[in-house]
Design a protein around this motif. Structure first.
Motif, PDB file in Angstrom:
ATOM      1  N   VAL A  42      11.570 -11.126  -8.504  1.00 28.10           N
ATOM      2  CA  VAL A  42      11.211  -9.083  -8.620  1.00 28.10           C
ATOM      3  C   VAL A  42      10.063  -9.902  -7.705  1.00 28.10           C
ATOM      4  CG1 VAL A  42      10.721  -7.645  -9.392  1.00 28.10           C
ATOM      5  CG2 VAL A  42      12.889  -9.820 -10.107  1.00 28.10           C
ATOM      6  N   TYR A  43       9.938  -9.310  -6.339  1.00 29.66           N
ATOM      7  CA  TYR A  43       8.865  -9.205  -5.264  1.00 29.66           C
ATOM      8  C   TYR A  43       8.836  -8.188  -4.983  1.00 29.66           C
ATOM      9  CZ  TYR A  43       9.490 -14.160  -5.863  1.00 29.66           C
ATOM     10  OH  TYR A  43       9.420 -15.696  -5.109  1.00 29.66           O
ATOM     11  N   ASP A  44       9.042  -6.865  -5.572  1.00 30.54           N
ATOM     12  CA  ASP A  44       9.049  -5.591  -4.774  1.00 30.54           C
ATOM     13  C   ASP A  44       8.906  -4.937  -6.379  1.00 30.54           C
ATOM     14  OD1 ASP A  44       9.657  -6.481  -1.930  1.00 30.54           O
ATOM     15  OD2 ASP A  44      11.559  -5.523  -2.475  1.00 30.54           O
ATOM     16  N   GLY A  45       7.813  -4.558  -6.022  1.00 35.45           N
ATOM     17  CA  GLY A  45       7.330  -3.777  -6.735  1.00 35.45           C
ATOM     18  C   GLY A  45       7.088  -1.658  -7.164  1.00 35.45           C
ATOM     19  N   GLU A  46       6.793  -1.423  -7.877  1.00 31.45           N
ATOM     20  CA  GLU A  46       6.826   0.556  -7.368  1.00 31.45           C
ATOM     21  C   GLU A  46       5.023   0.578  -6.818  1.00 31.45           C
ATOM     22  OE1 GLU A  46      10.284   2.205  -9.419  1.00 31.45           O
ATOM     23  OE2 GLU A  46       9.038   1.262 -11.031  1.00 31.45           O
ATOM     24  N   THR A  47       4.188  -0.005  -8.145  1.00 28.91           N
ATOM     25  CA  THR A  47       2.165   0.377  -7.362  1.00 28.91           C
ATOM     26  C   THR A  47       1.849   0.111  -6.293  1.00 28.91           C
ATOM     27  OG1 THR A  47       2.853  -0.054 -10.193  1.00 28.91           O
ATOM     28  CG2 THR A  47       0.863   0.334  -9.317  1.00 28.91           C
ATOM     29  N   THR A  48       1.309   1.447  -6.017  1.00 30.22           N
ATOM     30  CA  THR A  48      -0.101   0.997  -4.892  1.00 30.22           C
ATOM     31  C   THR A  48      -0.895   0.715  -5.137  1.00 30.22           C
ATOM     32  OG1 THR A  48      -0.531   2.878  -4.470  1.00 30.22           O
ATOM     33  CG2 THR A  48       1.534   3.126  -3.348  1.00 30.22           C
ATOM     34  N   LEU A  49      -2.026   0.488  -3.947  1.00 31.53           N
ATOM     35  CA  LEU A  49      -3.078  -0.416  -4.383  1.00 31.53           C
ATOM     36  C   LEU A  49      -3.546   0.739  -5.233  1.00 31.53           C
ATOM     37  CD1 LEU A  49      -3.444  -3.186  -1.943  1.00 31.53           C
ATOM     38  CD2 LEU A  49      -2.630  -3.136  -3.967  1.00 31.53           C
ATOM     39  N   ASP A  50      -3.552   1.659  -4.499  1.00 27.52           N
ATOM     40  CA  ASP A  50      -4.945   3.145  -4.326  1.00 27.52           C
ATOM     41  C   ASP A  50      -4.485   3.584  -6.429  1.00 27.52           C
ATOM     42  OD1 ASP A  50      -6.231   3.473  -2.012  1.00 27.52           O
ATOM     43  OD2 ASP A  50      -4.258   5.084  -1.279  1.00 27.52           O
ATOM     44  N   GLU A  51      -3.510   3.419  -6.258  1.00 27.62           N
ATOM     45  CA  GLU A  51      -2.832   3.778  -7.717  1.00 27.62           C
ATOM     46  C   GLU A  51      -3.599   2.306  -8.647  1.00 27.62           C
ATOM     47  OE1 GLU A  51       1.881   6.024  -7.035  1.00 27.62           O
ATOM     48  OE2 GLU A  51       1.180   3.850  -7.133  1.00 27.62           O
ATOM     49  N   LEU A  52      -3.230   1.363  -8.652  1.00 27.14           N
ATOM     50  CA  LEU A  52      -3.465   0.279  -9.159  1.00 27.14           C
ATOM     51  C   LEU A  52      -4.840   0.024  -9.606  1.00 27.14           C
ATOM     52  CD1 LEU A  52      -2.968  -3.135 -10.615  1.00 27.14           C
ATOM     53  CD2 LEU A  52      -3.551  -3.543  -8.172  1.00 27.14           C
ATOM     54  N   LEU A  53      -5.698   0.602  -8.650  1.00 26.53           N
ATOM     55  CA  LEU A  53      -7.619   0.181  -8.315  1.00 26.53           C
ATOM     56  C   LEU A  53      -7.850   1.812  -9.572  1.00 26.53           C
ATOM     57  CD1 LEU A  53      -8.739  -0.442  -4.714  1.00 26.53           C
ATOM     58  CD2 LEU A  53      -9.007  -1.701  -6.790  1.00 26.53           C
ATOM     59  N   GLN A  54      -7.101   2.590  -9.696  1.00 30.40           N
ATOM     60  CA  GLN A  54      -7.293   3.923 -10.975  1.00 30.40           C
ATOM     61  C   GLN A  54      -7.124   3.134 -12.248  1.00 30.40           C
ATOM     62  OE1 GLN A  54      -4.291   6.809 -11.142  1.00 30.40           O
ATOM     63  NE2 GLN A  54      -4.232   6.405  -9.017  1.00 30.40           N
ATOM     64  N   HIS A  55      -7.197   2.035 -12.254  1.00 33.04           N
ATOM     65  CA  HIS A  55      -7.126   1.726 -13.405  1.00 33.04           C
ATOM     66  C   HIS A  55      -7.697  -0.067 -14.033  1.00 33.04           C
ATOM     67  CE1 HIS A  55      -3.727   3.563 -14.748  1.00 33.04           C
ATOM     68  NE2 HIS A  55      -2.573   2.882 -14.273  1.00 33.04           N
ATOM     69  N   GLY A  56      -8.943  -0.083 -12.407  1.00 34.92           N
ATOM     70  CA  GLY A  56      -9.515  -1.277 -12.770  1.00 34.92           C
ATOM     71  C   GLY A  56     -10.434  -1.571 -11.280  1.00 34.92           C
TER      72      GLY A  56
END
Length: 260
Positions: A42-56
């Motif tokens: 499962v190599y395709d996700g929905e979360t962008t890096l911008d969204e990821l950085l909202q959490h850490g």
């Protein structure tokens, strides 16, 4: 290169409801998808890096299509592709698996004697204590040796990860200074994450690194924090729905995939 704006961080942390206005929630692990899903291609996700950085502002992971290894340090996302070199990345890129936190060390110790992987992990275990909690780890200093690997970008139909890692590029860096970061995951969370230690390395010049498979440290600063707050964001994709997340020999497959 992606860096989280300070103003945006403050606004988001208030929205997350940590009870302290203007300050991000510290030492809370945010994870997108699971290691078992990544293992099953499962190599395709929905979360962008911008969204990821909202959490850490600290963490690791990979990119869609399994396009290299990710390291997040000081709110900056870097990508190690097949050649093992660090690259700048736009915030629009997406990730199928990543773990981040706002890291604030609870304990630190100066390491002034050489330690191999086994003795280093034993020291971290001692500092973290409770083996049933997660831990965030950062070591900054001089390494006698660091062995890393990266993965090639994959094309559909995606092969199983165990097939991918058979062809993964590996690198050895000797007498190198840099930062090794990552997480210790409790054994009972195997499959959700990687039980044990999952570490990535970034050289001091920010040019080289990747997923760590072996190392020996010389000296430096070790910092750790215990994590008891975990948020897992699961994909709602067809690919994730059809994944086998409880295969036979899951632990052995993860051990092979992670280079253990």
């Amino acid at each position: 290169m992606v860096k989280q704006p300070v103003a945006d961080m403050d606004l988001r942390s208030s929205a997350l409801g940590n009870g302290v206005s203007g300050k991000p929630p510290i030492n809370r692990l945010y994870q997108t998808s699971t290691m078992a899903a990544l293992l099953d291609a499962v190599y395709d996700g929905e979360t962008t890096l911008d969204e990821l950085l909202q959490h850490g502002n600290f963490g690791l992971g990979t990119f869609n299509s399994l396009d290299g290894e990710m390291i997040v340090t000081d709110g900056v996302v870097r990508q190690f592709r097949a050649e093992g070199l660090a690259a700048e990345v736009p915030g629009s890129l997406k990730t199928p698996f990543a773990c981040v936190t706002y890291f604030e060390p609870e304990k630190n110790v100066t390491v002034d004697t050489p330690k191999d992987k086994e003795s280093f992990e034993a020291l971290v275990d001692q500092l973290l204590g409770n083996p049933n909690l997660f831990g965030a780890v950062r070591f900054t200093g001089l390494f006698e040796r660091v062995d890393t690997r990266t993965v090639f970008c994959q094309c559909k139909p995606y092969p199983h990860m165990l097939e991918v890692v058979k062809k993964q590029p590996t690198f050895t860096m000797e007498s190198v200074s840099g930062t090794m970061i990552g997480f210790r995951t409790p054994v009972y969370m195997q499959g959700v994450n990687v039980a044990g230690y999952h570490l990535h390395f970034l050289s001091e010049d920010h040019k080289r690194g990747g997923h760590v498979t072996e190392y020996k440290i010389v000296k430096g600063m070790l910092e750790v924090a215990t994590i008891s707050d975990l948020q897992v964001q699961l994909p709602r994709t067809k690919q994730f729905a059809q994944a086998n997340l409880n295969p036979e020999s899951l632990s052995e497959a993860i051990r092979i995939a992670e280079g253990g």
